[in-house]
Write an enzyme that holds these catalytic residues in place. Structure first.
Site, PDB file in Angstrom:
ATOM      1  N   LYS A  15       0.846  -1.201   0.000  1.00 24.23           N
ATOM      2  CA  LYS A  15       0.000   0.000   0.000  1.00 24.23           C
ATOM      3  C   LYS A  15       0.883   1.254   0.000  1.00 24.23           C
ATOM      4  O   LYS A  15       0.610   2.223  -0.696  1.00 24.23           O
ATOM      5  CB  LYS A  15      -0.934  -0.021   1.224  1.00 24.23           C
ATOM      6  N   GLN A  28      -4.357  -2.205   9.938  1.00 25.64           N
ATOM      7  CA  GLN A  28      -4.231  -3.498   9.249  1.00 25.64           C
ATOM      8  C   GLN A  28      -4.735  -4.623  10.152  1.00 25.64           C
ATOM      9  O   GLN A  28      -4.396  -4.698  11.337  1.00 25.64           O
ATOM     10  CB  GLN A  28      -2.758  -3.728   8.845  1.00 25.64           C
ATOM     11  N   ASP A  82     -10.940   2.176   4.457  1.00 28.22           N
ATOM     12  CA  ASP A  82     -11.150   0.729   4.301  1.00 28.22           C
ATOM     13  C   ASP A  82     -12.647   0.405   4.209  1.00 28.22           C
ATOM     14  O   ASP A  82     -13.016  -0.707   3.823  1.00 28.22           O
ATOM     15  CB  ASP A  82     -10.600  -0.010   5.530  1.00 28.22           C
TER      16      ASP A  82
END
Ligand code: GUN
Length: 295
Positions: A52, A96, A119
């Protein structure tokens, strides 16, 4: 059989985003900024977060990785998130997953500002997605929908089988595919670990989206001719053909299934790159909303 080439489509989208960044910089604005929090040292999570970061660098986004000790308390992690929520120079925040066992995932995701939740995992964003309101779509389902649209895949009235019910992929994509919209309107079945006679479902499916994490789970005997296959699995298996001693495969036995498909995503190079680029799109959207820009 046509490949649903996520690698080349993601490059195209990155190039558009990169041009937008140039325009932003040309009017003396700061670039979009994505922050990733990584707790502990799960190797797969480290790889994903680095990918990312690399994608942000490629298109001119600022990115920061905050690495935290695996023993951090839930309270300290929430404090860190609150700090980022208040920082006006940050547009997107992801934590994450998975998190260490002593930390409650729901509490952490809920602590992220809805406006920075690129997200799309916050319950408010997920709720908006369910009722069809504007929101950040979760990156992997968003990437799948983008592939379907780009390749003009017919979904209206089709039988779409989703295998896997995770909050990150299976459940949200099942909702998106059943929406009343152009590249959706499918009749969706959501299969999972307790589903019986899965072959009956795979044989009847026009579109199969599989996110199970089981190498080569779908084989050619299980599917009908002309099926569209979207393989979300990324599994490492041993290989004596590579230097590293392993290679990546999906949840579908690609070589055997490909002759029967109308469209299929490769692994790697299918859904994976689309997930990352969707996260970048969400970060740009957050930036534009915040700065009232419509570039
Ligand atoms: N873990 C596996 N996939 C994802 C993802 O898309 N976002 C985050 N934050 N964690 C993940």
């Amino acid at each position: 059989m046509f490949l649903l080439d996520g690698k080349s489509l993601s490059k195209k989208i990155k190039s558009t985003l990169s041009k937008k960044v140039e325009e932003i910089l040309s009017i003396d604005h700061r670039p979009p900024h994505l922050v990733a929090i990584l707790v502990g040292n799960n190797p797969a999570s480290q790889t994903y977060v680095s990918a990312k970061e690399k994608a942000c660098d490629e298109i001119g986004f600022k990115s920061s990785i905050i690495r935290l000790d695996k023993n951090i308390s839930q309270e300290d992690l929430i404090n860190k998130i609150s700090e980022i929520n208040l920082n006006n120079d940050i547009d997107g925040l992801i934590v994450q997953l998975p998190l260490p066992k002593h930390i409650d995932e729901y509490s952490i995701i809920s602590a992220i500002s809805v406006d920075k939740d690129v997200d799309g995992f916050h319950p408010m964003n997920l709720g908006k997605m369910v009722i069809g309101e504007s929101c950040f779509l979760p990156a992997t389902p968003y990437g799948i929908i983008t592939l379907i649209e780009e390749y003009g895949i017919e979904t209206n009235g089709k039988n779409c089988l989703v295998i896997g019910r995770s909050n990150i992929v299976g459940r949200p994509i099942s909702i998106l595919m059943s929406r009343n919209s152009k590249f959706a309107n499918a009749t969706v079945t959501l299969a999972h670990s307790r589903t019986k006679n899965i072959e009956k479902l795979t044989e009847g499916a026009d579109i199969i989206i599989v996110a199970l994490g089981k190498p080569n789970f779908i084989n050619k005997e299980m599917v009908k001719k002309g099926v569209v296959i979207i393989d979300v699995g990324i599994n490492r298996i041993e290989s004596n053909k590579t230097k590293s001693g392993w290679r990546l495969v999906g949840d579908v036995d690609f070589e055997s299934v490909k002759q029967k498909c109308s469209f299929i995503t490769p692994v790697p190079g299918g859904v994976g790159p689309m997930t990352i680029v969707s996260l970048l799109k969400n970060t740009m959207l957050s930036y534009e909303r915040k700065n009232n820009l419509n570039i």
